[in-house]
Design a protein around this motif. Sequence first.
Motif, mmCIF file in Angstrom:
data_model
loop_
_atom_site.group_PDB
_atom_site.id
_atom_site.type_symbol
_atom_site.label_atom_id
_atom_site.label_comp_id
_atom_site.label_asym_id
_atom_site.label_seq_id
_atom_site.Cartn_x
_atom_site.Cartn_y
_atom_site.Cartn_z
ATOM 1 N N LYS A 5 -32.868 29.132 -3.877
ATOM 2 C CA LYS A 5 -32.230 30.447 -4.053
ATOM 3 C C LYS A 5 -30.897 30.436 -3.289
ATOM 4 O O LYS A 5 -30.876 30.541 -2.065
ATOM 5 C CB LYS A 5 -33.146 31.555 -3.526
ATOM 6 N N ALA A 8 -30.075 33.857 -1.200
ATOM 7 C CA ALA A 8 -31.029 34.484 -0.282
ATOM 8 C C ALA A 8 -30.551 34.539 1.172
ATOM 9 O O ALA A 8 -30.526 35.607 1.788
ATOM 10 C CB ALA A 8 -32.383 33.787 -0.386
ATOM 11 N N HIS A 11 -27.142 36.513 1.910
ATOM 12 C CA HIS A 11 -27.303 37.949 1.666
ATOM 13 C C HIS A 11 -28.168 38.613 2.742
ATOM 14 O O HIS A 11 -27.954 39.775 3.079
ATOM 15 C CB HIS A 11 -27.879 38.197 0.265
ATOM 16 N N GLU A 128 -28.930 38.657 -7.023
ATOM 17 C CA GLU A 128 -30.197 37.992 -6.702
ATOM 18 C C GLU A 128 -31.234 38.079 -7.817
ATOM 19 O O GLU A 128 -32.191 37.301 -7.824
ATOM 20 C CB GLU A 128 -30.772 38.568 -5.401
ATOM 21 N N GLU A 132 -28.883 34.735 -9.862
ATOM 22 C CA GLU A 132 -29.732 33.695 -9.249
ATOM 23 C C GLU A 132 -30.569 32.977 -10.315
ATOM 24 O O GLU A 132 -30.695 31.750 -10.295
ATOM 25 C CB GLU A 132 -30.663 34.342 -8.209
#
Length: 215
Positions: A5, A8, A11, A128, A132
Amino acid sequence: MATIKSFAAPHKGLRNVISKFSFHLGYTDFNDPVQLSKLKSLGADMFTLLKDHVNTENNHTLKHLEERVHGASEHDRHDHEKLELIQDSLEHQLENFIGNESVDEIHSFYLSFSVFQSQYLEHIYEEETVTELLLQQNFTDDELFHHRAAIMQKISFPVMLLWMKYTIPAQSERESLGMLGGLKHNAPPEAFEQVLDVIAAEMDAERYKSLVDKL
Ligand SMILES: [Fe+2]
């Protein structure tokens, strides 16, 4: 499908520094030079990370995605342009506060920052949950790992320290051990010590000890 990810960790760090700034902004007495200077310093950290992050996304993450899926980076790039205008204006206002602002001026800045915070959170949620997935569907873990390594290599040491300062305390011990383990292996010992000092000042003593004991 890849499992890495890309968004992740950064963020989590950004959510931490933005929330912290909002909290401090709420209680800061602008007439107290020490408090105002602390708020400005926290704001400088936050804006440095926000700017570094948008550059990374535009010049690395979204660039790679666009090369593979034409048009897939448009939505996020458009968001970035809108958010950067607001961000720059807030940064400029913060820098120009001198301590003689009225209660209404301070409250107005607080509300402006709060709206920015909500827009930013919505933007990174979209990244996300939509972007993502596009990255995971169109790149292998090996490719995503190399993208991350290329980003890390370009970051200056002071900016990397800032990322560690706000990201390590905001993620699970397992995630932090992965990140710091790699750093301990690759960075000069003095640099790694500096990273630990910065993190120690931001974490509960108990959590910090548990983390460092496992490194
Ligand atoms: Fe973004």
